[in-house]
Structure formats: structure tokens, C-alpha cells
Design an enzyme around this catalytic site. Structure first.
Site, mmCIF file in Angstrom:
data_model
loop_
_atom_site.group_PDB
_atom_site.id
_atom_site.type_symbol
_atom_site.label_atom_id
_atom_site.label_comp_id
_atom_site.label_asym_id
_atom_site.label_seq_id
_atom_site.Cartn_x
_atom_site.Cartn_y
_atom_site.Cartn_z
ATOM 1 N N GLU A 1 0.790 -1.222 0.000
ATOM 2 C CA GLU A 1 0.000 0.000 0.000
ATOM 3 C C GLU A 1 0.827 1.279 0.000
ATOM 4 O O GLU A 1 0.784 2.048 0.976
ATOM 5 C CB GLU A 1 -0.958 0.008 1.199
ATOM 6 C CG GLU A 1 -1.891 -1.188 1.245
ATOM 7 C CD GLU A 1 -2.970 -1.056 2.313
ATOM 8 O OE1 GLU A 1 -2.858 -0.199 3.187
ATOM 9 O OE2 GLU A 1 -3.947 -1.826 2.234
ATOM 10 N N GLU B 1 -5.547 -8.506 0.639
ATOM 11 C CA GLU B 1 -6.222 -8.210 1.915
ATOM 12 C C GLU B 1 -7.682 -7.905 1.653
ATOM 13 O O GLU B 1 -8.013 -7.145 0.743
ATOM 14 C CB GLU B 1 -5.645 -6.968 2.626
ATOM 15 C CG GLU B 1 -4.292 -7.154 3.237
ATOM 16 C CD GLU B 1 -3.770 -5.885 3.925
ATOM 17 O OE1 GLU B 1 -4.597 -5.037 4.349
ATOM 18 O OE2 GLU B 1 -2.546 -5.742 4.015
HETATM 19 C C1 PNW Z 1 -4.410 -1.843 5.479
HETATM 20 N N1 PNW Z 1 -7.625 3.688 4.506
HETATM 21 O O1 PNW Z 1 -4.379 -0.528 5.922
HETATM 22 C C2 PNW Z 1 -3.075 -2.441 5.905
HETATM 23 O O2 PNW Z 1 -2.381 -3.072 4.846
HETATM 24 C C3 PNW Z 1 -3.156 -3.319 7.103
HETATM 25 O O3 PNW Z 1 -1.903 -3.335 7.739
HETATM 26 C C4 PNW Z 1 -4.288 -2.859 8.003
HETATM 27 O O4 PNW Z 1 -4.303 -3.507 9.236
HETATM 28 C C5 PNW Z 1 -5.587 -3.090 7.238
HETATM 29 O O5 PNW Z 1 -5.562 -2.452 5.974
HETATM 30 C C6 PNW Z 1 -6.821 -2.624 7.992
HETATM 31 O O6 PNW Z 1 -6.789 -1.235 8.181
HETATM 32 C C7 PNW Z 1 -5.232 0.460 5.520
HETATM 33 O O7 PNW Z 1 -7.800 4.597 5.346
HETATM 34 C C8 PNW Z 1 -5.352 1.541 6.377
HETATM 35 O O8 PNW Z 1 -8.163 3.728 3.387
HETATM 36 C C9 PNW Z 1 -6.136 2.599 6.036
HETATM 37 C C10 PNW Z 1 -6.825 2.587 4.836
HETATM 38 C C11 PNW Z 1 -6.711 1.506 3.968
HETATM 39 C C12 PNW Z 1 -5.910 0.445 4.334
#
Ligand code: PNW
Length: 449
Positions: free
Chosen positions: A170, A355
């Protein structure tokens, strides 16, 4: 029970079904065996940055409990496990290998192989060594070269133990939440910094990919990106344009340089004219190096409208189902994004959903955790993947986020994404109902009776 239709792609034995984690979110042991501090150690120790002041110092104690966790994985019959390597564990401050840190990943990956579990390893899931941040972090072009050196070292040491390498997890979150809004480490809030960071992350990805190809030719190599679905309930042409800008800013910003060799022109002409990326000759060729696979992380849909200033503003829809994160449950968004990418990019590589999952306020009651909302969530998103495959998209696997409840970044331990519950006071793991259904499904798929 978890019982997808007979012709669903998830029933095919070669469709990879797995679970995912990341180093800082589960390992703990933050100072063990010579691990250096990362930007997340610094950020989470800064008051006000993480809910309740939680840190990853102990997390799920996976660094010490890894054998129990591999048994858990084997018991679930998953095809594959996605994990990340902590850069500050395996490279010392002088750029030399830290043998003790490397030994941990070597024994973990070997054990997974022995259990017949495919390994999917991400090199960078947000834990930049703090000393590199002190030298400018991802705003500094030199960090891209440090990342490629780290990739070189790790892939020489672990060649043969990894089925799927991902360079970055990401980059949008690293660049935008880390440098653009400051919600994540290192906590800077500056749009130009975010664009610098994005460019150097992508450059580091391209350089690392070439290194991985040299050192470990038999493995498959790719990158993991988060994608967002943006739609509007507004009725004006400006509202429709706002939804386009949302996806431009989340998806095309990352995917266009990777798959088309250019940043989307509209992004910097319309949205961010004062924040152009520091592109040098040859960078976009490096960034556009062909991928063996593309990892897609999908969580939710965002409803937007025109903000009256040429941009967009989020307007949460009332009356929709949401998770513990407040994120809307919207499986169709996953299908629509996948079919959209299939149309937009001529050379879209095979896709893995690296994911997908949801947080809920799960509790152990009489020894069990009944996470009904998660079970329906996973079923509906797998059905959306199936629809995309039937529309011609090449999706080859799906990983649930996450194996364990863990350190959910700025939300600390209060958000539970696991299919296995973790009691942080005792480190006891309790498979939730979702884990049990997944296990039953995978066991049946393996040996249909
Ligand atoms: C992902 N957003 O994070 C990460 O790859 C993981 O480590 C995390 O635990 C999981 O998703 C759940 O949050 C994100 O705000 C964090 O769009 C924030 C966002 C998207 C993905």
C-alpha cells in the site's frame, strides 16, 4: 456454514486461499536480537498519535510465539500465508545483515514450507528504520536505493523459501497517510511531501523488483496496492466528476505509473498543481517494470460529492451497514474496481486479493467468538470476486486480513480484524467462528467426501 455455489471460483483447488499479517502489527519484541527502531516505534510513542497510547512493543508476541501461530495456520488448512519482513530487524545501521533477525524469518519460512503452506512475503509493510527517516525518509530519493539494497540482501538470504515476493504494501497509505495527512508514521502533513514519498516508494519498488528477479528467479514478484471505490449519490455533473477524482487520487495515482508508465496527467493538472513528483529520466521505465502479479487490498466504498472548489468531499451515506472501523460494507465495489481495472489496463497482470476483511468488537463468550458479521462479509466479498472472474478478470487468490487480532495502526488494539481472537493480557488465541468455517471449507475442498 460457509457454502459458496458449486461453480464458485473459490471452490477450485488452485484458487489460493490464505490469511495475512504484517510484522509490526503482530511481532512485538521490538528491541530483541538487535532490532532497530522504526518510524512506527517513534510514532506510537508520541502522545496523541495512537488511540489509548498503544504501541507494537508487545503486540501478539509473535516473534516468540511463532511456532504456535504456524500450528494455528496449519490447522486452518490455508493454502498460503502472507507476512511481512521487518526491515529494522534484518539490516543493521551500517547496512549489514543482522543474522539473528534473518534467522527468525528463515526458520519461520522453513516451517511454513514443511507444513505445505505457500509463502507470500512483503518487504515493506510500513516499518521504515528510524535512522532512514532521520535522513529524510521517503521524501529523500536515497531511500529508494537503501530499499533496493535491503531487497537484495533479503532475497539472497531467503531465496527458495518464498513463493510470492511483494515489494511494498500500500504505497498510497505510506505516502498519503504518512506524509500527506500525518495520520500514520512518520506523521507529516504536506501534499508535496506525499508526492515525493510516492515517487520514491515506486522507484524503490522498481529497483527492488529487478534485484528480486536476479536473486530468486523461480519466485513470483509483484506489489500490493490498496484501492478505493468512490461513488456519488449527488446528481450534478460535478458530483460525478468528484467520484472520478476520488478514484484518480486513490487508484490511478499508483496504478498508472506501475501499469502505464506515467502519472495520470489530470491528477497534477486539476487536483495538485503545486505538488508534482520529482521524476528523473528513466524513473518511469524503472517503475513500469512488468509485474508477475498485482496484489489488491480492498476494504470499503466512499460516497463523495463536489466540494464547490473543484475537488471532492466525503458525505457518508446514512443507513448502510458499517464495520467497527466505520467503513461501509460494499462488496460490489470490489467487483466494480476489478472489472474497471480490467478495462483500463491492457497489460493487467494476474491479481491476488492480498487483503480483505473487517474489524468487529469481538468478545469471547463461553469459550467462543461468534463473529456473524465477518462471516457474511467474507462470503459476500468472495462472491464479488467470483463475479469479477466470470466477467473475465484473472483473479487467482484471496487472503483474509487478518489471521490474528493485532495492532491496528493509529487505532491500536481497539479494532479487531482477526479470524482468531487474541486476549492481549494472556496472549491466548481463540479461533472465531469465521476461522472454524474457513477451516471446514478448506478441509472439504481438499478432500471432498
Ligand atoms: C491496510 N484507509 O491498511 C493495511 O495493509 C493493514 O496493515 C491494516 O491492518 C488493514 O488495511 C486494515 O486497516 C489500511 O484509510 C489503512 O483507506 C487505512 C486505509 C486503507 C488500508
Amino acid at each position: 456454514t460457509f457454502d459458496p455455489p458449486a461453480d464458485a471460483v473459490v471452490r477450485r483447488p488452485d484458487f489460493l486461499l490464505g490469511v495475512a499479517t504484517a510484522a509490526y502489527q503482530i511481532e512485538g519484541a521490538a528491541t530483541e536480537d538487535g532490532r532497530l527502531p522504526s518510524i512506527w516505534d517513534t510514532f506510537s510513542a508520541t502522545p496523541g498519535k495512537v488511540l489509548h497510547g498503544d504501541t507494537g512493543a508487545v503486540a501478539c508476541d509473535h516473534y516468540l510465539r511463532w511456532e504456535e501461530d504456524v500450528e494455528l495456520l496449519a490447522g486452518l488448512h490455508v493454502d498460503a500465508y502472507r507476512l511481512s519482513i521487518a526491515w529494522p530487524r534484518v539490516v543493521d545501521a551500517a547496512g549489514r545483515p543482522n543474522e539473528k533477525g534473518l534467522a527468525f524469518y528463515r526458520k519461520l519460512l522453513r516451517r511454513l514450507k514443511e507444513k505445505g503452506i505457500r509463502t507470500s512475503v512483503t518487504l515493506y509493510h510500513w516499518d521504515l528504520p528510524q535512522h532512514l527517516e532521520d535522513a529524510g525518509g521517503w521524501r529523500n530519493r536515497a531511500t529508494a536505493y537503501r530499499f533496493a539494497e535491503y531487497a537484495d540482501l533479503v532475497s539472497r538470504e531467503l531465496a527458495g523459501l518464498v513463493d510470492f515476493w511483494s515489494t511494498l504494501n500500500e504505497p498510497w497509505c505510506s505516502a498519503m497517510l504518512g506524509y500527506g495527512t500525518g495520520h500514520h508514521a512518520p506523521g507529516q502533513a504536506d501534499l508535496l511531501a506525499a508526492n515525493q514519498a510516492m515517487h520514491h516508494l515506486l522507484l524503490g519498488h522498481g529497483l527492488a523488483l529487478a534485484t528480486l528477479r536476479r536473486n530468486d528467479p523461480a519466485s513470483r514478484k509483484g506489489i500490493v496496492v490498496n484501492v478505493g471505490r468512490g461513488t456519488t449519490d449527488g446528481t450534478t455533473p460535478d458530483d460525478a466528476r468528484a467520484a472520478e477524482l476520488f478514484e484518480l487520487q486513490h487508484n490511478d495515482w499508483v496504478l498508472d505509473p506501475l501499469l502505464r508508465g506515467q502519472y495520470p496527467p489530470r491528477l497534477h493538472d486539476e487536483l495538485w498543481p503545486a505538488a508534482r513528483p520529482p521524476v528523473q529520466d528513466g524513473d518511469l521505465e524503472t517503475i513500469g517494470t512488468p509485474l508477475d502479479f498485482l496484489g489488491i487490498n480492498y476494504y470499503f466504498r466512499t460516497n463523495v460529492r463536489a466540494d464547490g472548489n473543484g475537488g471532492y468531499v466525503e458525505v457518508p451515506l446514512p443507513g448502510v451497514e458499517r464495520t467497527q472501523m466505520g467503513w461501509e460494507v460494499h462488496p460490489d465495489g470490489l467487483r466494480d474496481l476489478l472489472t474497471g481495472f480490467h478495462r483500463r489496463y491492457d497489460n493487467l497482470p494476474p491479481i491476488y486479493i492480498t487483503e480483505n476483511g473487517m474489524a468487529s468488537d469481538d468478545r469471547v463468550v463461553d469459550g467462543a467468538v461468534v463473529d456473524r458479521q465477518r462471516i457474511a462479509f467474507l462470503e459476500r466479498h468472495l462472491a464479488a470476486v467470483d463475479e469479477a472472474v466470470k466477467a473475465g478478470v484473472d483473479v487467482r487468490g484471496y487472503y483474509v486480513w487478518s489471521l490474528l487480532d493485532n495492532f491496528e495502526w493509529a487505532f491500536g488494539y481497539e479494532r479487531r480484524f482477526g479470524i482468531v481472537h487474541v486476549d492481549y493480557a494472556t496472549q491466548r488465541r481463540t479461533p472465531k467462528r469465521s476461522a472454524e468455517l474457513l477451516r471446514e471449507f478448506l478441509a472439504r475442498r481438499r478432500s471432498p467426501s
